[in-house]
Scaffold this active site. Structure first.
Site, PDB file in Angstrom:
ATOM      1  N   PHE A 264       0.851  -1.199   0.000  1.00 30.58           N
ATOM      2  CA  PHE A 264       0.000   0.000   0.000  1.00 30.58           C
ATOM      3  C   PHE A 264       0.881   1.242   0.000  1.00 30.58           C
ATOM      4  CE2 PHE A 264      -2.409   3.468   1.929  1.00 30.58           C
ATOM      5  CZ  PHE A 264      -3.512   3.480   1.092  1.00 30.58           C
TER       6      PHE A 264
ATOM      7  N   ASP B  29       9.198   2.797   1.779  1.00 36.04           N
ATOM      8  CA  ASP B  29       8.019   3.497   2.290  1.00 36.04           C
ATOM      9  C   ASP B  29       7.950   3.284   3.797  1.00 36.04           C
ATOM     10  OD1 ASP B  29       5.467   4.206   3.160  1.00 36.04           O
ATOM     11  OD2 ASP B  29       4.497   3.641   1.277  1.00 36.04           O
TER      12      ASP B  29
ATOM     13  N   LYS C 177       2.348  10.029   8.528  1.00 37.24           N
ATOM     14  CA  LYS C 177       1.748   9.473   9.749  1.00 37.24           C
ATOM     15  C   LYS C 177       2.454   9.910  11.041  1.00 37.24           C
ATOM     16  CE  LYS C 177      -1.000   5.711   7.899  1.00 37.24           C
ATOM     17  NZ  LYS C 177      -0.689   5.112   6.607  1.00 37.24           N
TER      18      LYS C 177
HETATM   19  C1  LIG Z   1      -0.955   5.360   5.208  1.00 33.16           C
HETATM   20  C2  LIG Z   1       0.061   4.916   4.230  1.00 33.16           C
HETATM   21  C3  LIG Z   1       0.242   5.591   3.009  1.00 33.16           C
HETATM   22  C4  LIG Z   1      -0.648   6.732   2.574  1.00 33.16           C
HETATM   23  O1  LIG Z   1      -0.573   7.802   3.455  1.00 33.16           O
HETATM   24  P1  LIG Z   1      -1.745   8.920   3.442  1.00 33.16           P
HETATM   25  O2  LIG Z   1      -1.255   9.932   4.420  1.00 33.16           O
HETATM   26  O3  LIG Z   1      -3.003   8.223   3.855  1.00 33.16           O
HETATM   27  O4  LIG Z   1      -1.829   9.457   2.074  1.00 33.16           O
HETATM   28  C5  LIG Z   1       1.248   5.162   2.164  1.00 33.16           C
HETATM   29  N1  LIG Z   1       2.045   4.131   2.496  1.00 33.16           N
HETATM   30  C6  LIG Z   1       1.907   3.457   3.663  1.00 33.16           C
HETATM   31  C7  LIG Z   1       2.824   2.329   3.983  1.00 33.16           C
HETATM   32  C8  LIG Z   1       0.901   3.815   4.558  1.00 33.16           C
HETATM   33  O5  LIG Z   1       0.731   3.137   5.689  1.00 33.16           O
END
Ligand SMILES: *Cc1c(COP(=O)(O)O)cnc(C)c1O
Length: 395
Positions: A130, A214, A243
């Site tokens: 994701f 990521d 986050k």
């Molecule tokens: C939450 C998340 C995203 C997306 O972040 P948003 O702030 O919701 O756009 C991308 N990569 C990972 C691994 C995530 O947990």
């Protein structure tokens, strides 16, 4: 429940109707509009690193209130201080550079543009990964259900199995970048296979491919290190953040290491809000507090303590514990994660279910004995209630 009617009348139906309306928080707890208290073991999905209403965050918010935003035509001290801190804790150091955005999706979008600047057309990412919801970030997201309603997406993305063999077969001189999460949070807190990052670093270096990690969910001390990749000892070409670095304010960042820092040239990327003094001051306060209170170590220690205590419940519903530090996936022996989440909410406990057989915990990094004891007492009762209610498995 008139707020639910309001929600359904006013909000676009993308999330479903929430069961609870929250009005305030304090430490690791939040309170709803009926005055009911909840233990927050989700932390706004790994966002509220310091819990709620932390004095360091409140202090930064109020003292920065006289200069919230100025545009990127101007420098501000909070932005420079935060960039310095991110370069230091990531290990990117003096050769590294930071681009600030407003969310995880946007941080990955910047990373996709960075990859484009190599001049190579293909991007690799992993099945079930994701990376966000914009067309670019969605194009490198490996969850088919999220992608399919929006096809055609960006071309030349290959979504590969999470094995070194699959990477070795897919990589080549036309590949710009490999995107990986150290632990796939949205896939149910699935760690990379042992040795994957090390081997991926070797292969990407051999082929001149950017390794982009990521760290949006795994960063800011969540896994018991500042960043998840640091467990492996590799040096990536870039990491993406959001986050937990903001503790609740919307922030994202792309941090580059070494030569990747020179790929984006003046005018090639930009943002109005990204890196504004308000969010940078708060993020700085959050990371300063994590450092001064040694919350990265607390994450590792409390994570181990929590895991041991969950195992000690001995519930037949719990089949596996995954993750590191305070990013924990509780694998269930039956596909009842949504029921666990709903019953937990009734019992005053907030957790979530990234898939039907996983309950995810991402509590604030400040948790201690009291929160763990309360969690275990409540969660045991929740597991029992679900077990007594669940249909028995067909044999
Ligand atoms: C939450 C998340 C995203 C997306 O972040 P948003 O702030 O919701 O756009 C991308 N990569 C990972 C691994 C995530 O947990």
């Amino acid at each position: 429940m008139s707020w639910q009617d309001d929600y359904n009348r006013r909000m676009m139906n993308t999330f479903g109707t929430p069961k609870v309306e929250l009005v305030r928080g304090e430490g690791c707890t939040v309170f709803d509009s009926d005055g009911k208290r909840y233990l927050d073991f989700l932390g706004g999905i790994a966002v509220n690193s310091l819990g709620h209403n932390h004095p360091a965050v409140v202090g930064a918010l109020t003292s920065q209130a006289n200069l919230l935003h100025v545009s990127n035509f101007f420098a501000t001290e909070p932005q420079l201080a935060l960039a310095e801190r991110l370069l230091r804790i990531s290990g990117a150091g003096e050769e590294g550079r930071v681009f600030f955005a407003n969310s995880g999706t946007e941080a990955n979008e910047a990373a996709v543009k960075l990859a484009r600047r190599t001049g190579r057309p293909r991007i690799l990412s992993l099945k079930d990964s994701f990376h966000g919801r914009s067309i670019g970030a969605l194009s490198i997201t490996g969850k088919a259900a999220l992608r399919e309603p929006f096809e055609p997406l960006m071309p030349n993305v290959d979504i590969i199995d999470t094995t070194i063999e699959a990477l070795a077969a897919a990589i080549g001189p036309d590949v710009a970048a490999l995107f990986v999460e150290p632990i796939k949070g949205e896939a149910g807190v699935q760690p990379l296979p042992e040795g994957y990052l090390e081997a991926a670093r070797e292969l990407t270096t051999q082929h001149g491919v950017l390794l982009i990690v990521d760290e949006i969910q795994t960063g800011a001390g969540r896994t018991g290190r500042w960043f998840g990749f640091q467990e492996s000892g590799i040096v990536p070409d870039a990491i993406t953040l959001a986050k937990g670095i903001g503790g609740g304010v919307p922030i994202g960042a792309l941090v580059t290491f070494g030569a990747a820092s020179a790929l984006l040239q003046p005018g090639q990327h930009g943002t109005t809000f990204g890196g504004n003094p308000l969010v940078c001051a708060v993020s700085n306060a959050v990371l300063t507090q994590i450092e001064s209170d040694d919350l990265v170590a607390n994450s590792a220690a409390r994570g181990a303590q929590l895991r041991a205590a969950i195992e000690a419940i001995g519930s037949p519903l719990v089949s596996e514990l995954r993750g590191r530090g305070l990013l924990i996936g509780i694998g269930l022996s039956q596909p009842v994660a949504q029921q666990v989440v709903a019953v937990a909410l009734d019992h005053g406990l907030i957790v979530n279910a990234p898939n039907e057989s996983t309950v995810r915990l991402a509590p604030p990094l400040i948790i201690g004995d009291a929160e763990i004891t309360e969690f275990i007492d409540t969660f045991s009762a929740v597991l029992n209630a679900v077990l007594n209610d669940a249909p028995t498995e067909a044999s």
